[in-house]
Design an enzyme around this catalytic site. Sequence first.
Site, PDB file in Angstrom:
ATOM      1  N   CYS A   1     -89.724 -25.172  23.997  1.00 45.42           N
ATOM      2  CA  CYS A   1     -90.485 -26.272  24.597  1.00 45.42           C
ATOM      3  C   CYS A   1     -89.846 -27.597  24.194  1.00 45.42           C
ATOM      4  CB  CYS A   1     -91.957 -26.190  24.218  1.00 45.42           C
ATOM      5  SG  CYS A   1     -92.278 -25.777  22.498  1.00 45.42           S
ATOM      6  N   SER A   2     -90.485 -28.350  23.324  1.00 47.50           N
ATOM      7  CA  SER A   2     -89.964 -29.680  23.006  1.00 47.50           C
ATOM      8  C   SER A   2     -90.319 -30.082  21.577  1.00 47.50           C
ATOM      9  CB  SER A   2     -90.535 -30.698  23.991  1.00 47.50           C
ATOM     10  OG  SER A   2     -91.954 -30.638  23.944  1.00 47.50           O
ATOM     11  N   CYS A   3     -90.395 -29.104  20.661  1.00 47.21           N
ATOM     12  CA  CYS A   3     -90.757 -29.417  19.275  1.00 47.21           C
ATOM     13  C   CYS A   3     -89.753 -30.421  18.703  1.00 47.21           C
ATOM     14  CB  CYS A   3     -90.786 -28.152  18.436  1.00 47.21           C
ATOM     15  SG  CYS A   3     -92.028 -26.989  19.040  1.00 47.21           S
TER      16      CYS A   3
ATOM     17  N   CYS B   1     -85.108 -27.374  20.835  1.00 51.21           N
ATOM     18  CA  CYS B   1     -86.248 -26.478  20.857  1.00 51.21           C
ATOM     19  C   CYS B   1     -86.099 -25.691  22.148  1.00 51.21           C
ATOM     20  CB  CYS B   1     -87.573 -27.216  20.833  1.00 51.21           C
ATOM     21  SG  CYS B   1     -88.956 -26.051  20.974  1.00 51.21           S
TER      22      CYS B   1
HETATM   23 CO   LIG Z   1     -91.036 -26.605  21.020  1.00 56.20          CO
END
Ligand SMILES: [Co+2]
Length: 195
Positions: free
Chosen positions: A95-97, A92
């Site tokens: 971000c951190s999906c 991602c």
């Molecule tokens: Co994300």
Amino acid sequence: MDLRVRALETVLARKGYVDPAALDVLIDTYQTRIGPRNGARVVAKAWADPAYREWLLRDGTAAIASLGYQGRQGEHMVVVENTEAVHHMVVCTLCSCYPWPVLGLPPTWYKSAPYRSRAVREPRAVLAEFGVRLPEATQVRVWDSTAEIRYLVLPRRPAGSEGLSEEALAELVTRDSMVGVGEALPVPPAAASSQ
Ligand SMILES: [Co+2]
């Protein structure tokens, strides 16, 4: 970052916007009850059952939900299959999906800025650092998660695993192999000889 998050949580709790007990339950759920073992069961079933594999690649969300794994951060699942010809890895960049229902919470490296940028710029170098060395002929495809779509990699089935039960197959499926930065574990000698 840790301090900022705690400060934010304190302010939100004081204002009555969040219930700290509810946050604890959520975190505990995703840290201890939901995790990569869920994804491993999905992969093992796909390896063992060709009809399920076909369904999983066609409609990942429904096929995964049929095993009871669904919910937030897993509403739109896409499953990509690693083969000799193509290797998929997931990032991602924003971000951190991450697909929580099948993998739990993302590891720290997945959220780090270097992984997020380098996975796209130099995927082969990143893979090598994770211990994955692919033949030149293998194409590398990098999937960037979005606010909606979450990816699960179906790793290649290890050689010599033909006779294994789904349960034994699931033991070979690592978290990293389902993010595409690892491969499934080799069949342990004991399991291979007991077939
Ligand atoms: Co994300």
